[in-house]
Design a protein around this motif. Structure first.
Motif, PDB file in Angstrom:
ATOM      1  N   VAL A  95       0.814  -1.209   0.000  1.00 39.49           N
ATOM      2  CA  VAL A  95       0.000   0.000   0.000  1.00 39.49           C
ATOM      3  C   VAL A  95       0.856   1.273   0.000  1.00 39.49           C
ATOM      4  O   VAL A  95       0.669   2.158  -0.829  1.00 39.49           O
ATOM      5  CB  VAL A  95      -0.975   0.012   1.203  1.00 39.49           C
ATOM      6  N   VAL A 110       2.879   1.808  -3.309  1.00 39.55           N
ATOM      7  CA  VAL A 110       2.030   2.152  -4.453  1.00 39.55           C
ATOM      8  C   VAL A 110       1.515   3.585  -4.309  1.00 39.55           C
ATOM      9  O   VAL A 110       1.499   4.366  -5.257  1.00 39.55           O
ATOM     10  CB  VAL A 110       0.847   1.157  -4.588  1.00 39.55           C
ATOM     11  N   ARG A 111       1.145   3.934  -3.095  1.00 43.15           N
ATOM     12  CA  ARG A 111       0.656   5.288  -2.876  1.00 43.15           C
ATOM     13  C   ARG A 111       1.730   6.320  -3.222  1.00 43.15           C
ATOM     14  O   ARG A 111       1.481   7.298  -3.922  1.00 43.15           O
ATOM     15  CB  ARG A 111       0.253   5.467  -1.416  1.00 43.15           C
ATOM     16  N   ASP A 166       2.347   6.723  -6.889  1.00 44.27           N
ATOM     17  CA  ASP A 166       1.332   7.529  -7.565  1.00 44.27           C
ATOM     18  C   ASP A 166       1.673   9.015  -7.496  1.00 44.27           C
ATOM     19  O   ASP A 166       1.516   9.767  -8.459  1.00 44.27           O
ATOM     20  CB  ASP A 166      -0.035   7.280  -6.924  1.00 44.27           C
ATOM     21  N   ARG A 177      -2.279 -16.717  -2.050  1.00 40.23           N
ATOM     22  CA  ARG A 177      -3.080 -16.719  -0.820  1.00 40.23           C
ATOM     23  C   ARG A 177      -3.981 -15.514  -0.690  1.00 40.23           C
ATOM     24  O   ARG A 177      -4.700 -15.381   0.277  1.00 40.23           O
ATOM     25  CB  ARG A 177      -2.126 -16.557   0.351  1.00 40.23           C
ATOM     26  N   GLY A 178      -3.846 -14.577  -1.612  1.00 42.36           N
ATOM     27  CA  GLY A 178      -4.650 -13.361  -1.525  1.00 42.36           C
ATOM     28  C   GLY A 178      -4.080 -12.340  -0.568  1.00 42.36           C
ATOM     29  O   GLY A 178      -4.765 -11.433  -0.134  1.00 42.36           O
ATOM     30  N   ASP A 179      -2.800 -12.480  -0.234  1.00 42.53           N
ATOM     31  CA  ASP A 179      -2.204 -11.540   0.712  1.00 42.53           C
ATOM     32  C   ASP A 179      -1.203 -10.579   0.089  1.00 42.53           C
ATOM     33  O   ASP A 179      -0.439  -9.936   0.801  1.00 42.53           O
ATOM     34  CB  ASP A 179      -1.552 -12.306   1.868  1.00 42.53           C
ATOM     35  N   MET A 180      -1.200 -10.488  -1.229  1.00 39.18           N
ATOM     36  CA  MET A 180      -0.357  -9.465  -1.858  1.00 39.18           C
ATOM     37  C   MET A 180      -1.046  -8.982  -3.133  1.00 39.18           C
ATOM     38  O   MET A 180      -1.614  -9.774  -3.879  1.00 39.18           O
ATOM     39  CB  MET A 180       1.032 -10.028  -2.188  1.00 39.18           C
ATOM     40  N   LEU A 181      -0.973  -7.679  -3.352  1.00 38.19           N
ATOM     41  CA  LEU A 181      -1.498  -7.112  -4.593  1.00 38.19           C
ATOM     42  C   LEU A 181      -0.782  -7.787  -5.754  1.00 38.19           C
ATOM     43  O   LEU A 181       0.427  -7.986  -5.703  1.00 38.19           O
ATOM     44  CB  LEU A 181      -1.196  -5.608  -4.638  1.00 38.19           C
ATOM     45  N   ASP A 182      -1.496  -8.128  -6.803  1.00 31.77           N
ATOM     46  CA  ASP A 182      -0.809  -8.723  -7.946  1.00 31.77           C
ATOM     47  C   ASP A 182      -0.553  -7.661  -9.016  1.00 31.77           C
ATOM     48  O   ASP A 182      -0.924  -6.493  -8.863  1.00 31.77           O
ATOM     49  CB  ASP A 182      -1.555  -9.953  -8.470  1.00 31.77           C
ATOM     50  N   ASP A 224      -3.520  -5.707 -10.231  1.00 34.05           N
ATOM     51  CA  ASP A 224      -4.005  -4.727  -9.246  1.00 34.05           C
ATOM     52  C   ASP A 224      -3.179  -3.446  -9.311  1.00 34.05           C
ATOM     53  O   ASP A 224      -3.717  -2.337  -9.375  1.00 34.05           O
ATOM     54  CB  ASP A 224      -3.868  -5.270  -7.808  1.00 34.05           C
ATOM     55  N   GLU A 244      -3.696  -1.505 -12.509  1.00 32.32           N
ATOM     56  CA  GLU A 244      -5.009  -0.882 -12.567  1.00 32.32           C
ATOM     57  C   GLU A 244      -5.035   0.380 -11.702  1.00 32.32           C
ATOM     58  O   GLU A 244      -5.580   1.412 -12.092  1.00 32.32           O
ATOM     59  CB  GLU A 244      -6.052  -1.882 -12.071  1.00 32.32           C
ATOM     60  N   ILE A 245      -4.376   0.299 -10.551  1.00 31.46           N
ATOM     61  CA  ILE A 245      -4.376   1.446  -9.650  1.00 31.46           C
ATOM     62  C   ILE A 245      -3.528   2.589 -10.198  1.00 31.46           C
ATOM     63  O   ILE A 245      -3.931   3.742 -10.173  1.00 31.46           O
ATOM     64  CB  ILE A 245      -3.873   1.014  -8.246  1.00 31.46           C
ATOM     65  N   LEU A 246      -2.351   2.262 -10.705  1.00 32.37           N
ATOM     66  CA  LEU A 246      -1.437   3.329 -11.119  1.00 32.37           C
ATOM     67  C   LEU A 246      -1.627   3.760 -12.578  1.00 32.37           C
ATOM     68  O   LEU A 246      -1.201   4.849 -12.967  1.00 32.37           O
ATOM     69  CB  LEU A 246       0.018   2.911 -10.887  1.00 32.37           C
TER      70      LEU A 246
END
Ligand SMILES: Nc1ncnc2c1ncn2[C@@H]1O[C@H](COP(=O)(O)OP(=O)(O)OP(=O)(O)O)[C@@H](O)[C@H]1O
Ligand SMILES: [Mg+2]
Lengths: 264, 98
Positions: free
Chosen positions: A147, A150-151, A154, A182-187, A190, A193-195
């Motif tokens: 998080v 990535v923030r 940006d 396991r769903g515990d890290m942004l792939d 993701d 798409e965010i950036l």
């Protein structure tokens, strides 16, 4: 033909700029490109150590800018790869020792002789960041799938656009496929798409980066590591080759999900 | 993750929580729309809708986010009853959009 200046930067510190600069430099040189790596992290130099060239420094970037040494004298030639060179940073000076115009001038000189000039940017968004981005023809932005990283990335994308530089291309570093599964890290999807910027490479988390840094031998010097191969693919893309992206478990199939469930 | 999420998706995994949080954080970082503005908007939306439909005013959420398609202002408005509140201006039908 003049070369290109590529600045490697990030929002958050410690995400792998120096590691990426050293390894992309090595990878490009292994592909026969003439490469100069420039350490713009004045006062906190590290690129020399990661590349294993710390014992060969005589002059540095600040010496060149202040006229105490010629560019040619300050450049260190890597004995392992004849095309690879390093222009080290000064260790006992402040970021303000080099300004934007001076950085542009040094990189402009280097561009005449090298195919690629890679600038390793300091952490943060203060003057040192701006100085290192000023000469860039292209910017690579290193981000980890977290998080805060990535923030901050940006924010840097916005700043780079404000400086009227081309939109940076993204290196996603330290990706951990097991955590993604396991769903515990942004792939990758993701983060992209965010950036909303273009991807130039995905580098997995790799213990070999630590041991190779211990020895001053960048992983990209050899072929058998995943991270080294990832840096090689980035180098190829910088050279304009089309190289397919390696997916590191980004989209687990349903079978995989179910089998993981069954195992517990 | 519970059984269903493991099999059908990862809607409440920490990665998807991270993604949703980032979308909200970045939208706030990128725009000048403050939380205060969003709260004013929320109050006005609540009062406009309450004139027609009974809603849970305390649980209304107004957020701004953005994705590949652009910025999106989302209002999440829990409805108490689907029976419409009697409207004073009854009879004035909105013209159909063409
Ligand atoms: N893919 C990776 N796998 C494992 N370790 C990594 C990876 N990339 C970087 N590291 C480690 O992370 C640490 C920080 O890397 P590095 O010094 O390259 O970051 P940086 O962005 O240059 O930091 P700074 O902002 O301080 O200049 C180092 O210890 C490095 O070995
Ligand atoms: Mg560094």
């Amino acid at each position: 033909m003049a070369g290109q200046v590529i600045t490697i930067t990030s929002g958050k510190g410690g995400v792998g700029k120096t590691t990426a600069t050293a390894n992309i430099g090595v990878a490009l040189a292994r592909r026969g490109q003439r490469v100069a790596c420039v350490d713009a992290d004045i006062g906190l130099r590290n690129l020399d150590v990661v590349m294993g060239l710390e014992n060969r420094i005589v002059y540095d970037l600040v010496d060149v800018v202040e006229g105490n040494a010629k560019l040619r004298q300050a450049l260190i030639k890597d004995k392992r790869l004849p095309e690879l060179h390093l222009l080290p940073a000064a260790q006992t000076r402040l970021k303000s020792a080099v300004n934007e115009a001076q950085m542009q001038e040094v990189c402009g000189e280097l561009k005449k002789e090298f195919d690629f000039v890679l600038v390793d940017s300091p952490a943060g968004i203060e003057s040192g960041f701006k100085t290192s981005v000023a000469p860039a023809d292209q910017v690579l932005l290193v981000v980890t799938p977290e998080v805060s990283s990535v923030r901050d990335a940006d924010r840097v994308i916005g700043l780079i656009e404000a400086y009227e530089k081309p939109t940076p291309q993204l290196i996603i570093n330290r990706l951990r496929p097991a955590l993604i599964r396991r769903g515990d890290m942004l792939d990758t999807a993701d983060v992209l798409e965010i950036l909303a910027v273009e991807l130039i490479g995905i580098v997995p988390e790799d213990e070999r980066i630590i041991s190779s840094t211990n020895k001053g031998q960048p992983v990209a010097l050899e072929d058998h590591s995943e991270s080294g191969a990832a840096f090689m693919r980035i180098a190829q893309r910088l050279m304009g080759e089309q190289v397919p992206f390696q997916m590191f478990a980004e989209s687990p199939g349903w079978l995989e999900r179910v089998s993981k469930f069954l195992r517990r | 993750m519970d059984v269903f999420e493991r099999i059908f998706g990862r809607s409440s995994s920490s990665a998807s929580v991270a993604k949703k949080r980032l979308q909200v954080i970045l939208t706030q970082d990128r725009t000048d729309i403050s939380l205060e503005t969003l709260n004013v908007l929320k109050d006005e939306i609540v009062s406009a809708i309450s004139r027609h439909i009974e809603i849970e005013a305390a649980n209304v959420e107004v957020t701004i986010s953005n994705d590949a398609e652009g910025y999106r202002l989302t209002a999440n408005i829990p409805v108490v009853s689907t029976r419409t509140v009697r409207v004073r201006t009854a009879g004035a039908r909105a013209p159909r959009r063409t």
